[in-house]
Design an enzyme around this catalytic site. Structure first.
Site, PDB file in Angstrom:
ATOM      1  N   LYS A   1      -0.725  13.777 -38.220  1.00  7.34           N
ATOM      2  CA  LYS A   1       0.051  13.490 -37.018  1.00  7.34           C
ATOM      3  C   LYS A   1       1.353  12.813 -37.432  1.00  7.34           C
ATOM      4  O   LYS A   1       1.340  11.716 -37.980  1.00  7.34           O
ATOM      5  CB  LYS A   1      -0.778  12.574 -36.116  1.00  7.34           C
ATOM      6  CG  LYS A   1      -0.193  12.392 -34.746  1.00  7.34           C
ATOM      7  CD  LYS A   1      -1.054  11.467 -33.924  1.00  7.34           C
ATOM      8  CE  LYS A   1      -2.010  12.214 -33.045  1.00  7.34           C
ATOM      9  NZ  LYS A   1      -2.789  11.310 -32.187  1.00  7.34           N
TER      10      LYS A   1
ATOM     11  N   GLY B   1       2.902  16.716 -28.818  1.00  7.90           N
ATOM     12  CA  GLY B   1       2.773  15.809 -27.691  1.00  7.90           C
ATOM     13  C   GLY B   1       3.933  14.866 -27.666  1.00  7.90           C
ATOM     14  O   GLY B   1       4.858  14.993 -28.489  1.00  7.90           O
TER      15      GLY B   1
ATOM     16  N   GLY C   1      -0.626  21.217 -32.764  1.00 16.89           N
ATOM     17  CA  GLY C   1      -0.518  20.481 -31.510  1.00 16.89           C
ATOM     18  C   GLY C   1       0.793  19.746 -31.428  1.00 16.89           C
ATOM     19  O   GLY C   1       1.410  19.427 -32.441  1.00 16.89           O
TER      20      GLY C   1
ATOM     21  N   VAL D   1       1.358  17.588 -34.523  1.00 14.10           N
ATOM     22  CA  VAL D   1       0.149  17.562 -35.355  1.00 14.10           C
ATOM     23  C   VAL D   1       0.075  18.834 -36.189  1.00 14.10           C
ATOM     24  O   VAL D   1       0.252  19.937 -35.679  1.00 14.10           O
ATOM     25  CB  VAL D   1      -1.122  17.456 -34.485  1.00 14.10           C
ATOM     26  CG1 VAL D   1      -2.353  17.329 -35.377  1.00 14.10           C
ATOM     27  CG2 VAL D   1      -1.028  16.279 -33.541  1.00 14.10           C
TER      28      VAL D   1
ATOM     29  N   ASP E   1      -6.563   5.930 -22.387  1.00 15.41           N
ATOM     30  CA  ASP E   1      -6.130   7.290 -22.049  1.00 15.41           C
ATOM     31  C   ASP E   1      -7.264   8.278 -22.287  1.00 15.41           C
ATOM     32  O   ASP E   1      -7.076   9.323 -22.900  1.00 15.41           O
ATOM     33  CB  ASP E   1      -4.890   7.662 -22.856  1.00 15.41           C
ATOM     34  CG  ASP E   1      -4.148   8.839 -22.206  1.00 15.41           C
ATOM     35  OD1 ASP E   1      -4.437   9.148 -21.029  1.00 15.41           O
ATOM     36  OD2 ASP E   1      -3.311   9.444 -22.888  1.00 15.41           O
TER      37      ASP E   1
ATOM     38  N   PHE F   1       4.047  11.973 -28.595  1.00  9.50           N
ATOM     39  CA  PHE F   1       4.073  11.123 -29.785  1.00  9.50           C
ATOM     40  C   PHE F   1       4.675  11.827 -30.981  1.00  9.50           C
ATOM     41  O   PHE F   1       5.139  11.206 -31.910  1.00  9.50           O
ATOM     42  CB  PHE F   1       2.644  10.722 -30.126  1.00  9.50           C
ATOM     43  CG  PHE F   1       1.743  11.919 -30.176  1.00  9.50           C
ATOM     44  CD1 PHE F   1       1.660  12.680 -31.322  1.00  9.50           C
ATOM     45  CD2 PHE F   1       1.025  12.309 -29.053  1.00  9.50           C
ATOM     46  CE1 PHE F   1       0.866  13.819 -31.349  1.00  9.50           C
ATOM     47  CE2 PHE F   1       0.224  13.447 -29.099  1.00  9.50           C
ATOM     48  CZ  PHE F   1       0.144  14.205 -30.242  1.00  9.50           C
ATOM     49  N   GLY F   2       4.619  13.153 -30.992  1.00 11.36           N
ATOM     50  CA  GLY F   2       5.090  13.881 -32.164  1.00 11.36           C
ATOM     51  C   GLY F   2       4.323  15.177 -32.333  1.00 11.36           C
ATOM     52  O   GLY F   2       3.887  15.785 -31.357  1.00 11.36           O
TER      53      GLY F   2
END
Ligand SMILES: *[C@@H]1O[C@H](CO)[C@@H](O)[C@H](O)[C@H]1NC(C)=O
Ligand SMILES: *[C@@H]1O[C@H](CO)[C@@H](O)[C@H](O)[C@H]1NC(C)=O
Ligand SMILES: *[C@@H]1O[C@H](CO)[C@@H](O)[C@H](O)[C@H]1NC(C)=O
Ligand SMILES: *[C@@H]1O[C@H](CO)[C@@H](O)[C@H](O)[C@H]1NC(C)=O
Ligand SMILES: *[C@@H]1O[C@H](CO)[C@@H](O)[C@H](O)[C@H]1NC(C)=O
Ligand SMILES: *[C@@H]1O[C@H](CO)[C@@H](O)[C@H](O)[C@H]1NC(C)=O
Ligand SMILES: *[C@@H]1O[C@H](CO)[C@@H](O)[C@H](O)[C@H]1NC(C)=O
Ligand SMILES: *[C@@H]1O[C@H](CO)[C@@H](O)[C@H](O)[C@H]1NC(C)=O
Ligand SMILES: *[C@@H]1O[C@H](CO)[C@@H](O)[C@H](O)[C@H]1NC(C)=O
Ligand SMILES: *[C@@H]1O[C@H](CO)[C@@H](O)[C@H](O)[C@H]1NC(C)=O
Length: 823
Positions: free
Chosen positions: A546, A528, A526, A533, A644, A530-531
């Site tokens: 993560k 996103g 994954g 995964v 969220d 944020f970074g």
């Protein structure tokens, strides 16, 4: 009702009866027995609707004759016996009126073996078997009833009957089981306990053998299956100065039903199943080994899902009182405190100073309240303060968990008896000394540059922490009803403890690198804002790693990271993805989560073609919705606003249990203003948050409502500007089908009703004004208790830019938002 009875004339059973027993013409041919007439063996009274019959009967292999009332659907199911202890040994028995207007049962020799004991005379009187199964003596002309069989309980509680205590006179009504299938004389007693909170208790002689648990406003604390049939039966619990009683009513149209104390020492709720011609068991107690009263002794805690025979354990802060016996599974000695409470006592136990705190045991059947004091008029906060201020108080719990109730207060000062885990159980707050609370905070010295944080175990004992099975412990669901509460013990720290970081162990960077093949692209699952995964194998477990983006690694980011780890480790719940570990070394900031094989809910809801979408049944969808609600409720209890909530953030475990992910993390780390939409997912944000940045728990309620409606409809909130308005319109017109995902098999009638209710709950959550929306605890009750009352949701307007829940733009600075609000 009684007035019309005579005009009903020949009902069907009565008609048959006339055909079959012509000799019976003289007496007993209706539901009425007039003074001067009698009922001999072989003749009966039949209630006007034909559902109950009174007559003579021999149980099992016995040849003794008893005057009984039975269900017409099942001529072996007796619900009331007159002469329980004095059978008639021939068929010469006869039921007559006495000169005083009482009913007498005479044996062959004319001896009275049973009598109704009314001291009031109805002149002239008549006995009538009512449609409820109640045999009454009343005036022939008027309506005054002078005696009724419902006041003299046998082993069966029918709708409309009650058991309990008259506090003025001290008289009691209770069920007593038959001695055996052949002998109706009384054995076990099933009593509504009036001390403390009402609690239905089974006695064998002077020994308590089982409790349903105290009444908590919704149900009896230990019998959560009750929640599965609230559409059929309503509890009637009365608590006032005059009486403490329990009874129930049946919704019209419900098949015959009864609560019965059996000769084998069980209490059952049975409902007649006409197609199979048998009684189905809706509830049975005791249901397992932990229901045996005081199974684990004083302060012992029973877990029916524990391995093999070690059902008993001691709560945190307690150890077995007699360790040698305990090891041999002799648990009746119970547990004692490992360390004394610290509470300096003034007059009457008033504490002058105390450093004690409270530990909350989640998911339990509340202990015996026989010696507890109950105050229905206080709040939980007051209850806690009261307990803290009184050195005699060892534990407290709310007395009423119904939505809108004041909560009330139960305070235990003596032994905590008969404590067990139960699916869908309640919270019990136990007083512990500071030293015991501190033990939980095992200092964990991390390696490398990782932060020095603390370590907490979530099982029942410290050793449980290393046993992954312990954290997954999930009491076997009884009647697929209330989703399991996480029975883990958790700490509710007092003020000073809330300063301490409760945390998960750190892991060093080389281990992470090894686990992810040095952050190999092939392990990416994954990406996103944020970074990235990665899927990884750490210490044998598959985990999700993560890795945060370099741009987030600022000074502020560092504080956020620390706080995030603290928050995340503080929250542990079956419906939240669990933070397993973290690392902050060199320039790497890494969070390690449990791995969710079935990924996010999105493909199950929105997937196209050959996707798992059609296979996710309505039942599973409803369970998922409940699970999400319970997860969010838990977060809110911990003062965490998720901010969220959206479908991609709901992950599924191997059993398709929902787990909420990404709480806090993404938001806290994205400090760059260039990509604000990452955090504000269009459609899911509450209008007041989008517009004015008002961040409250109600923002999550709004997002939850959107998630709910998406799961039901299979449509994205962003698919149409009028998504919410349409939902409201269809629901308002009762066109539920138009709202349901057509790729899922059409629901049956009952499911349609459930779904309509769930949609209504969703609409309540997305109301434009935050104050109109329910709180998450209210939502959970609405979703679990299908009899709870629902308000009408307010209409959704589609105005310029807002109120569709689909804001146009907003540049509210997210850096202001904290996920953790301190109390
Ligand atoms: C019952 O009623 C029948 C018919 O009226 C009568 O012959 C008989 O004596 C009565 N029996 C008793 C015990 O009263
Ligand atoms: C109960 O009903 C069954 C079937 O109708 C019948 O065979 C049986 O004899 C009845 N028993 C009694 C005690 O009336
Ligand atoms: C029935 O009971 C009576 C008295 O209660 C007794 O005299 C009689 O012998 C008994 N009959 C039988 C068959 O047991
Ligand atoms: C009637 O009263 C007698 C004597 O007080 C008592 O033994 C009997 O159990 C009572 N019967 C009922 C049905 O209450
Ligand atoms: C402490 O609690 C006990 C039991 O409820 C009660 O009897 C006693 O009065 C309380 N003491 C104070 C000071 O409130
Ligand atoms: C209540 O208190 C009495 C007297 O101290 C004790 O004998 C009894 O076991 C207690 N009952 C429960 C259920 O704790
Ligand atoms: C509490 O339990 C202990 C150990 O079984 C017993 O000795 C004591 O009497 C009990 N206290 C009460 C008030 O029941
Ligand atoms: C969920 O994941 C498990 C393990 O990967 C898999 O066996 C199962 O088929 C998945 N369930 C669904 C409904 O996709
Ligand atoms: C948002 O907060 C402001 C200031 O606290 C308040 O005046 C306003 O009414 C709030 N808006 C909503 C929709 O609650
Ligand atoms: C964005 O921020 C600017 C400056 O703070 C403000 O003037 C503008 O109204 C904001 N836009 C929105 C949509 O809130």
């Amino acid at each position: 009702m009684e007035v019309t009875r005579d005009h009903l004339g020949l009902t069907l059973p009565l008609f048959l009866f006339l055909l079959l027993s012509p000799g019976a013409l003289v007496t007993g041919v209706s539901d009425l027995l007039n003074e001067g007439n009698n009922i001999t063996d072989g003749n009966t009274l039949v209630s006007a609707d034909g559902s109950f019959i009174l007559g003579f009967f021999s149980p099992g292999v016995s040849t003794n004759r008893y005057l009984v009332i039975w269900f017409s659907v099942s001529n072996t199911t007796v619900c009331w016996v007159a002469n329980r202890e004095r059978p008639v040994n021939s068929t010469a028995g006869v039921l007559v009126f006495s000169d005083t207007g009482n009913l007498l049962l005479l044996d062959g020799s004319g001896q009275t073996v049973w009598t109704s004991n009314s001291t009031t005379r109805a002149a002239p009187g008549v006995a009538q078997l009512l449609e409820s199964g109640n045999l009454v003596i009343r005036e022939q002309a008027g309506h005054t009833t002078v005696w009724q069989s419902f006041d003299y309980l046998s082993d069966t509680l029918l709708p409309g009957m009650k058991m309990g205590k008259n506090r003025w006179t001290g008289s009691e009504w209770y069920l007593s089981s038959w001695r055996s299938a052949d002998d109706p004389s009384p054995a076990y007693r099933f009593v509504t306990e009036a001390n403390g909170l009402p609690d239905n208790t089974l006695w064998d002689g002077s020994t308590k053998v089982y409790r349903t648990g105290p009444w908590n406003g919704l149900r009896f604390s230990g019998t959560t299956e009750d929640a599965t049939y609230t559409d059929m039966f309503k509890f009637v619990v009365t608590i006032n100065d005059g009486e403490v009683t329990f009874g129930y009513t049946a919704t019209p149209g419900t098949p015959p039903s009864r609560i019965v104390a059996t000769s084998t020492g069980f209490v059952k709720r049975l409902v007649w199943e006409e197609s199979r011609k048998r009684w189905e068991t809706f509830l049975q107690g005791p249901r397992d080994v932990c229901d045996a009263y005081a199974m684990c002794g004083p302060f012992g805690l029973c877990n029916a899902n524990a391995p093999s025979t070690s059902f008993c354990s001691c709560p945190r802060g307690f150890t077995p009182a007699f360790p040698a016996e305990w090891d041999l599974r002799e648990n009746s000695g119970g547990c004692r405190r490992s360390a004394a409470l610290d509470c300096a006592q003034g007059n009457e136990g008033a504490s002058t100073s105390s450093t004690d705190g409270f530990m909350v045991l989640q998911g339990v059947k509340l202990p015996d309240t026989f010696n507890a004091s109950v105050d229905a008029s206080t709040t939980v906060e007051e209850c806690r303060a009261r307990c803290f201020a009184n050195c005699s108080c060892l534990a407290y719990a709310p007395a009423d968990i119904k939505v809108g109730a004041v909560a009330g207060c139960i305070i235990w000062t003596g032994n905590i008896t008969d404590l067990r885990y139960v699916d869908g159980g309640q919270a019990l707050y136990m007083r512990l000394p500071k030293s015991e609370l501190v033990i939980i905070f095992h200092t964990y010295m991390s390696r490398g540059n990782c932060l020095v944080l603390y370590y907490i175990s979530y099982g029942q004992s410290l050793s449980d922490a290393t046993d992954p099975a312990a954290s997954r412990r999930d009491p076997a669901s009884t009647v697929g009803s209330v989703p399991a509460a996480d029975p883990s013990t958790m700490i509710e720290a007092t003020e000073e403890f809330s300063q301490a970081g409760i945390c998960v162990p750190a892991v060093d960077l080389p281990s992470i690198k090894a686990a992810t093949d040095d952050f190999s692209d092939s392990n990416i699952i994954g990406k996103g804002g944020f970074g990235v995964v990665y899927k990884a194998r750490l210490n044998g477990d598959i985990v999700a790693v993560k890795r945060l983006r370099p741009s987030g690694r600022t000074e502020k980011g560092k504080n956020d990271f620390t706080r995030e780890v603290k928050v995340m480790s503080r929250v542990t719940h079956i419906n939240l993805v669990k933070l397993v570990s973290y690392c902050q070394e060199e320039d790497e900031w890494i969070l390690v989560y449990e791995y969710m094989p079935n990924k996010s809910l999105s493909p199950y809801i929105f997937g196209e073609n050959s996707s798992p979408r059609p296979s996710l049944t309505w039942f599973q969808r409803l369970e998922i919705i409940r699970g999400i609600a319970i997860g969010v409720e838990y977060l809110h209890n911990k003062e965490v606003i998720h901010r969220d909530l959206k479908l991609p953030n709901i992950l599924l475990d191997h059993e398709l249990k929902p787990k909420i992910a990404d709480f806090g993390t993404a938001k806290l780390f994205i400090d760059d203003q260039t990509n604000p939409t990452l955090v504000q997912t269009p459609g899911y944000i509450a209008p007041e948050y989008a517009r004015e940045g008002n961040l409250t728990l109600k923002c999550d309620v709004y997002s939850f409502g959107v998630v709910l409606l998406e799961i039901v409809s299979g449509k994205k909130i962003t698919s149409a500007k009028t998504f919410l308005l349409d939902a409201w319109r269809y629901w308002n017109k009762g066109k539920i089908k138009a709202l349901l995902d057509s790729q899922v098999a059409e629901p049956n009638h009952q499911l349609s009703l459930d779904l309509s209710r769930v949609i209504q709950i969703g609409l309540l959550c997305v109301q434009p004004m935050p104050n109109d929306r329910p709180t998450m605890p209210e939502v959970v009750v609405m979703l679990t208790d299908s009899s709870s009352w629902l308000a009408r949701p307010k209409k959704h307007e589609v105005g310029p830019g807002q109120a569709t829940g689909y804001p146009q733009t907003s540049n509210y600075s997210l850096a202001h938002c904290l996920c953790l609000e301190q109390r």
